[in-house]
Design a protein around this motif. Sequence first.
Motif, short mmCIF file in Angstrom:
data_model
loop_
_atom_site.label_atom_id
_atom_site.label_comp_id
_atom_site.label_asym_id
_atom_site.label_seq_id
_atom_site.Cartn_x
_atom_site.Cartn_y
_atom_site.Cartn_z
N SER A 94 0.83 -1.21 0.00
CA SER A 94 0.00 0.00 0.00
C SER A 94 0.86 1.26 0.00
O SER A 94 0.43 2.31 -0.42
CB SER A 94 -0.94 -0.01 1.21
OG SER A 94 -0.21 0.22 2.39
N ARG A 95 2.13 1.11 0.45
CA ARG A 95 3.02 2.27 0.42
C ARG A 95 3.34 2.67 -1.02
O ARG A 95 3.63 3.82 -1.30
CB ARG A 95 4.31 1.96 1.18
CG ARG A 95 4.16 2.22 2.68
CD ARG A 95 5.45 1.97 3.39
NE ARG A 95 5.64 0.53 3.56
CZ ARG A 95 6.81 -0.07 3.50
NH1 ARG A 95 7.91 0.62 3.28
NH2 ARG A 95 6.89 -1.38 3.68
N HIS A 96 3.30 1.69 -1.95
CA HIS A 96 3.62 1.98 -3.34
C HIS A 96 2.38 2.15 -4.20
O HIS A 96 2.40 2.88 -5.18
CB HIS A 96 4.49 0.87 -3.94
CG HIS A 96 5.63 0.47 -3.06
ND1 HIS A 96 6.58 1.38 -2.63
CD2 HIS A 96 5.97 -0.71 -2.49
CE1 HIS A 96 7.46 0.76 -1.85
NE2 HIS A 96 7.10 -0.51 -1.75
N PHE A 97 1.30 1.44 -3.85
CA PHE A 97 0.11 1.43 -4.70
C PHE A 97 -1.08 2.12 -4.04
O PHE A 97 -2.19 2.06 -4.57
CB PHE A 97 -0.27 -0.01 -5.06
CG PHE A 97 0.80 -0.73 -5.86
CD1 PHE A 97 1.49 -0.08 -6.87
CD2 PHE A 97 1.11 -2.05 -5.59
CE1 PHE A 97 2.47 -0.74 -7.60
CE2 PHE A 97 2.09 -2.72 -6.32
CZ PHE A 97 2.77 -2.06 -7.33
N GLY A 98 -0.87 2.75 -2.89
CA GLY A 98 -1.98 3.37 -2.18
C GLY A 98 -2.64 4.50 -2.95
O GLY A 98 -3.81 4.80 -2.76
N GLY A 99 -1.91 5.13 -3.86
CA GLY A 99 -2.45 6.28 -4.58
C GLY A 99 -3.16 5.92 -5.87
O GLY A 99 -3.71 6.80 -6.53
N GLN A 105 -6.30 -1.02 -7.77
CA GLN A 105 -6.07 -1.69 -6.49
C GLN A 105 -6.77 -3.04 -6.44
O GLN A 105 -6.23 -4.01 -5.91
CB GLN A 105 -6.54 -0.81 -5.34
CG GLN A 105 -5.61 0.37 -5.11
CD GLN A 105 -6.11 1.29 -4.01
OE1 GLN A 105 -7.29 1.24 -3.65
NE2 GLN A 105 -5.22 2.11 -3.49
N ALA A 106 -7.97 -3.12 -7.04
CA ALA A 106 -8.70 -4.39 -7.04
C ALA A 106 -7.93 -5.42 -7.87
O ALA A 106 -7.80 -6.58 -7.47
CB ALA A 106 -10.11 -4.19 -7.60
N LEU B 20 -5.13 1.15 3.83
CA LEU B 20 -3.97 1.47 4.65
C LEU B 20 -3.27 2.75 4.26
O LEU B 20 -2.45 3.25 5.02
CB LEU B 20 -2.97 0.32 4.64
CG LEU B 20 -3.29 -0.74 5.68
CD1 LEU B 20 -2.16 -1.75 5.74
CD2 LEU B 20 -3.46 -0.10 7.05
N ALA B 21 -3.57 3.26 3.05
CA ALA B 21 -3.00 4.54 2.69
C ALA B 21 -3.39 5.56 3.76
O ALA B 21 -2.65 6.49 4.04
CB ALA B 21 -3.48 4.97 1.31
N ARG B 22 -4.56 5.37 4.37
CA ARG B 22 -5.03 6.29 5.41
C ARG B 22 -4.89 5.73 6.82
O ARG B 22 -4.68 6.45 7.77
CB ARG B 22 -6.50 6.65 5.16
CG ARG B 22 -6.69 7.71 4.11
CD ARG B 22 -8.14 7.79 3.70
NE ARG B 22 -8.50 6.70 2.78
CZ ARG B 22 -9.73 6.23 2.65
NH1 ARG B 22 -10.69 6.70 3.38
NH2 ARG B 22 -9.98 5.28 1.79
N LEU B 23 -5.00 4.37 6.91
CA LEU B 23 -5.08 3.74 8.23
C LEU B 23 -3.79 2.98 8.51
O LEU B 23 -3.24 2.36 7.63
CB LEU B 23 -6.24 2.74 8.18
CG LEU B 23 -7.03 2.46 9.44
CD1 LEU B 23 -8.04 3.56 9.66
CD2 LEU B 23 -7.77 1.14 9.26
#
Lengths: 232, 100
Positions: A94-99, A105-106, B20-23
């Motif tokens: 999520s650090r790389h793909f969170g945006g 993401q799905a 998790l980007a937020r949490l």
Amino acid sequence: MPQVPGERAEFIDGLRAFVPMSMSILPFGLVCGAAASNAGLTGGQALAMSWVIFAGSAQIASTQLFAGGAPLLVILATATIINLRFLMYGASLSRHFGGLSRRWQAAIAYLLTDQAFALTIVRRSTSPQQPHLHWFYLGLGGATWVCWQLATIAGILLGSLVPPSWSLDFIVPLTFIAMLVPLLSGRAMLLAAGTGGSAAVLLALPLQLNLIVAALLGVAAGVAAEKLGSGR
Amino acid sequence: MIIAIGLITFLLRFAPLALLARLQLAGWLQQALRFVPAAVMAAIIAPPLFFAVGAPNIVPDPPRIAAAAVAALIAWRTRSTLATVVLGMLALWALQALLD
């Protein structure tokens, strides 16, 4: 398909990264397909496992539990425990793909495997500035998916032809040994694996709850060892 | 069964990516999750070495135990899945021929 040259290059690099990986995906998929059809699932059900679940360890474990007559709840709980590791992978990715968009993401979530995670993290560390890492992931994960489905079909078709005396079921523990051994750094990790393994053998629990309880005991042993180790 | 496992699996994969980007996961949970792969894999590997299929009692299978040890050594030295699987199978067949 990617249009921008940089995206396409990443996608192709992802496909390339898959090639050596196929050596672990192919035999594992074959065994999964064969095990599912030998456990009494129809060919369609065995194939559905591979595209609906798409997680070899959970497929193998739930197939074995199903064949052993375990209750549905135990099968679901076991699959959940085995796949808990995806929480950890997802948290890291999520650090790389969170945006990215929800659709991306799905897709990334559906294609998440031990191998895709490990190789993508390696890729990130070797080219930290790469803006199209998700295309690398898609190439790698897409190739893994196609290979997994083909291997499952081959396993379903060929599984009943291979005599049990060849012991090909041993490929499953072998692929897990190949994945487990590199993880074993540090006393806490060794203790977690040792506890999980011996508990799975020594516990005689009803309803085939062994795997769940053994895994939880292993995790507890690892956490405890780390607590005690850092306390000193 | 298949659909339920599929749904659970997808949610486990999707939830951290999407949320998790937020949490942030709690520290103790992150720490515990690190041990899940090793504990689960060891718990999957060990039983077939000690139980014949369907047998209720512990019956060690020496060729399998020895072949698993060989495979672990190969995995440690080579870090290669292919080498581990191929040489592990060869070791099992050789040991079965010798011991059974």
